[in-house]
Scaffold this motif. Structure first.
Motif, short mmCIF file in Angstrom:
data_model
loop_
_atom_site.label_atom_id
_atom_site.label_comp_id
_atom_site.label_asym_id
_atom_site.label_seq_id
_atom_site.Cartn_x
_atom_site.Cartn_y
_atom_site.Cartn_z
N PRO A 32 35.45 52.67 49.42
CA PRO A 32 35.47 51.57 50.39
C PRO A 32 36.65 50.65 50.09
O PRO A 32 37.06 50.53 48.94
CB PRO A 32 34.14 50.85 50.14
CG PRO A 32 33.44 51.58 49.07
CD PRO A 32 34.34 52.57 48.46
N PRO A 33 37.20 49.99 51.13
CA PRO A 33 38.29 49.05 50.85
C PRO A 33 37.74 47.83 50.14
O PRO A 33 36.54 47.53 50.26
CB PRO A 33 38.79 48.69 52.25
CG PRO A 33 37.62 48.92 53.14
CD PRO A 33 36.84 50.04 52.54
N ALA A 34 38.57 47.15 49.38
CA ALA A 34 38.12 45.94 48.69
C ALA A 34 39.24 44.91 48.71
O ALA A 34 40.37 45.23 48.41
CB ALA A 34 37.74 46.27 47.25
N MET A 35 38.91 43.70 49.10
CA MET A 35 39.92 42.65 49.12
C MET A 35 39.78 41.73 47.92
O MET A 35 40.75 41.25 47.38
CB MET A 35 39.79 41.81 50.40
CG MET A 35 39.97 42.57 51.68
SD MET A 35 41.62 43.20 51.89
CE MET A 35 42.51 41.71 52.29
N CYS A 36 38.55 41.45 47.51
CA CYS A 36 38.38 40.44 46.47
C CYS A 36 38.11 41.06 45.11
O CYS A 36 38.40 40.48 44.08
CB CYS A 36 37.27 39.47 46.84
SG CYS A 36 35.66 40.23 46.93
N CYS A 51 33.63 45.75 51.35
CA CYS A 51 33.22 46.99 50.70
C CYS A 51 31.75 47.32 50.96
O CYS A 51 31.17 48.14 50.27
CB CYS A 51 33.49 46.93 49.20
SG CYS A 51 32.45 45.77 48.32
N LEU A 52 31.16 46.69 51.98
CA LEU A 52 29.76 46.96 52.31
C LEU A 52 29.51 48.45 52.54
O LEU A 52 30.29 49.12 53.20
CB LEU A 52 29.37 46.23 53.59
CG LEU A 52 29.22 44.72 53.53
CD1 LEU A 52 28.84 44.21 54.91
CD2 LEU A 52 28.17 44.31 52.53
N VAL A 53 28.42 48.96 51.96
CA VAL A 53 28.05 50.35 52.20
C VAL A 53 26.55 50.41 52.52
O VAL A 53 25.81 49.47 52.27
CB VAL A 53 28.34 51.27 50.99
CG1 VAL A 53 29.82 51.45 50.81
CG2 VAL A 53 27.68 50.73 49.74
N VAL A 70 24.85 46.86 51.44
CA VAL A 70 25.06 46.18 50.16
C VAL A 70 26.54 46.20 49.78
O VAL A 70 27.26 47.14 50.12
CB VAL A 70 24.24 46.86 49.03
CG1 VAL A 70 22.76 46.68 49.27
CG2 VAL A 70 24.61 48.32 48.88
N PRO A 71 27.00 45.12 49.11
CA PRO A 71 28.39 45.13 48.63
C PRO A 71 28.55 46.14 47.49
O PRO A 71 27.90 46.01 46.46
CB PRO A 71 28.62 43.69 48.16
CG PRO A 71 27.29 43.13 47.92
CD PRO A 71 26.32 43.86 48.81
N SER A 72 29.39 47.14 47.68
CA SER A 72 29.45 48.22 46.69
C SER A 72 30.10 47.77 45.39
O SER A 72 29.90 48.40 44.36
CB SER A 72 30.19 49.42 47.28
OG SER A 72 31.50 49.05 47.62
N CYS A 73 30.86 46.67 45.41
CA CYS A 73 31.52 46.25 44.17
C CYS A 73 30.53 45.58 43.22
O CYS A 73 30.80 45.44 42.04
CB CYS A 73 32.67 45.30 44.48
SG CYS A 73 32.15 43.77 45.26
N VAL A 98 33.61 42.35 59.81
CA VAL A 98 34.16 41.62 58.66
C VAL A 98 35.65 41.38 58.87
O VAL A 98 36.16 40.28 58.64
CB VAL A 98 33.90 42.40 57.35
CG1 VAL A 98 34.67 41.77 56.20
CG2 VAL A 98 32.42 42.42 57.02
N VAL A 99 36.34 42.40 59.34
CA VAL A 99 37.78 42.25 59.58
C VAL A 99 38.01 41.17 60.63
O VAL A 99 38.88 40.32 60.49
CB VAL A 99 38.40 43.58 60.04
CG1 VAL A 99 39.85 43.38 60.45
CG2 VAL A 99 38.31 44.62 58.95
#
Ligand code: SF4
Ligand code: SF4
Ligand code: SF4
Lengths: 326, 179
Positions: A32-36, A51-53, A70-73, A98-99
């Motif tokens: 998943p993409p992650a920004m933070c 990164c929600l999955v 859930v946030p995958s990170c 989110v985007v």
């Protein structure tokens, strides 16, 4: 060890691994993409929601799905967990939302922004966002704050990922900038202007996924795709001295840390290396830095051109004679 | 050995009297020439008479200014990266206080050059531009005596305030239909 299935691909990872890390072990197709989230910064992640999955099966013992995305990170895996990322329609829809939220207040001034071409928000919105905006409202504006002669802050572009705050907390010894106010009015700011003087403060430029924090010594010098990144090193008593030099012709325009496959800094570098060593003679140049050939930075750089391999001949097959007859 | 089946035997046959006089052949040729004198001409007398161009004809570029006369271009480099001929180069600079009437954005092109000899007039720069700044026009690039003069700088490319260039027709043809 625990088994987890992400987008139908099974992998075995140690207990305590997060879903994001497990997905990254499989590869960029399922990650998943992650920004933070930033792998080198402790407690990062959990803010941006990119990164929600979807967890369709909680674990072997308790196979109920998780009720929400859930946030995958921040979610660790359980044995037998099944996760949907790009294969889940819910996740694709949520990520689009989110985007849209991240861009709600973003000025979209990419033509002026020095981060354009290596901006994670650009990549994220190209891959997951919609082509049009639905916002009619005025976007946030801020009074310009000068945070020193080396770092440029454009608060309007900030997505409040907290990465720079974590760098200030963990890498530099005392934090002098942080997040003020709450909600829509939050802003990254210094408590005392002109004092981001720590030896490692320049790393906030590299961790910032957008163009909110950029290198003032590189400001408007060139667009990144006209420069050529080369890996280089020097003996430095403060950091490892392993950097990327960004050349335009024979001139070094910018020095940054090296980034890994996920666009995250491998080793933090000191301000001397970053801002004061801008002569080729200061460095031992190793080789061209690897750049993904999908990146605009690789445009017109024929010397590092690698023939694309993922083009599958069998997928694009020419019309055969029988098909034409039908 | 015969290489192709198109080989022909050459025969040298005796010419007839009419052929030997050559006059019929000369008159036949002259009549074709004279007929063409009275036909409609395919060419135009160029600088006096100009051919009508299609609204999307791709000739010399123009760098547009906005309604208030500020330069649109912000030196974003998208035209240069999209140019297949690598004809465009530019240097950016930061707008200073007091220059707001000259440049629309915080950053502007201090130097902007197109090498007209490299340019293949494909129009990709026009399509890439996010700022409505560069357009190809129906103007023909003038001939020059030296190659160096074909590198057009901002003095040639930026439209003059008293000689604005209308690109509304092109815009109409280029507008993307959003649905
Ligand atoms: S300035 Fe950059 S790194 Fe800091 S919170 Fe904003 S987007 Fe994140
Ligand atoms: S018309 Fe095509 S070749 Fe000419 S400058 Fe524009 S992009 Fe380059
Ligand atoms: S002409 Fe358009 S695309 Fe080219 S640098 Fe200027 S704004 Fe960017």
């Amino acid at each position: 060890m625990a088994k987890v299935t992400i987008d139908g691909i099974e992998i075995e990872v140690p207990e305590g691994t997060t879903i994001l890390q497990a997905a990254r072990l499989i590869g960029p197709e399922v990650a998943p993409p992650a920004m933070c989230y930033h792998s080198k910064l402790k407690t990062s992640g959990g803010y941006c929601r990119t990164c929600l999955v979807e967890v369709t099966k909680g674990s072997e013992k308790d196979p109920r799905p998780m009720p929400k995305l859930v946030p995958s990170c921040r979610t660790t895996i359980m044995d037998g967990m099944e996760v949907g990322n790009k294969s889940s329609a819910k996740v694709v829809e949520a990520r689009k939302g989110v985007v849209e939220f991240l861009l709600l207040n973003h000025p979209l001034d990419c033509p002026i922004c020095d981060q354009a071409g290596e901006c994670h928000l650009q990549d994220l919105s190209y891959e997951n966002g919609t082509a049009k905006t639905r916002t009619d409202f005025e976007r946030r504006t801020f009074n310009k704050i000068d945070i020193g002669s080396k770092i440029q802050l454009h608060m309007t572009r900030c997505i409040l990922c907290y990465r720079c705050v974590k760098v200030a907390d963990q890498i530099t010894d005392k934090r002098i900038h942080g997040v003020l106010n709450r909600g829509e009015a939050s802003e990254i700011s210094t408590y005392i202007e002109n004092v981001v003087e720590n030896d490692f403060s320049g790393n906030v430029i590299d961790v910032c996924p957008v163009g909110a924090l950029t290198d003032k010594t590189f400001r408007f010098k060139s667009r990144v795709w006209f420069t050529k990144p080369m890996q280089a090193h020097r003996d430095c008593d403060k950091c490892t001295g392993k950097v990327n030099l960004w050349f335009k012709g024979e001139e070094v325009l910018r020095v940054t840390g090296r980034k890994d496959q996920w666009g995250e800094v491998e080793e933090f570098i000191c301000n001397t290396c970053r801002f004061d060593k801008k002569k080729t003679s200061d460095w031992t140049v190793e080789k061209p830095a690897p750049i993904n050939h999908h990146s605009v930075i690789s445009a017109n750089h024929y010397e590092v051109f690698v023939k694309p391999t993922e083009f599958k001949l069998n997928v694009v097959k020419p019309l055969s004679i029988e098909e034409k007859a039908n | 050995m015969q290489l192709t089946n198109r080989a022909q035997q050459v025969v040298q046959k005796e010419m007839t009297l009419a052929e030997r006089l050559y006059l019929p052949a000369i008159f036949a040729g002259l009549s074709i020439t004279i007929k063409h004198l009275f036909k409609k001409k395919a060419t135009l007398k160029y600088p006096e008479v100009k051919r009508e161009f299609a609204p999307v004809y791709r000739g010399q570029h123009v760098l547009k200014r906005d309604a208030e006369g500020r330069e649109n271009c912000t030196a974003c480099g998208l035209c240069a990266v999209s140019c297949p001929a690598e004809a465009i180069t530019m240097d950016a600079a930061e707008r200073k206080a007091g220059e707001e009437h000259l440049y629309r954005e915080e950053k502007y092109a201090a130097k902007y050059e197109i090498n007209m000899l490299r340019c293949i007039y494909c129009g990709l720069c026009e399509e890439a531009c996010p700022k409505d700044a560069i357009y190809l026009t129906d103007r023909i690039v003038a001939s020059e005596f030296t190659r160096g003069k074909f590198v057009y700088g901002k003095d040639v490319l930026v439209e003059k305030m008293d000689d604005r260039i209308d690109v509304s027709q092109r815009k109409k043809h280029y507008s993307i239909v959003n649905n």
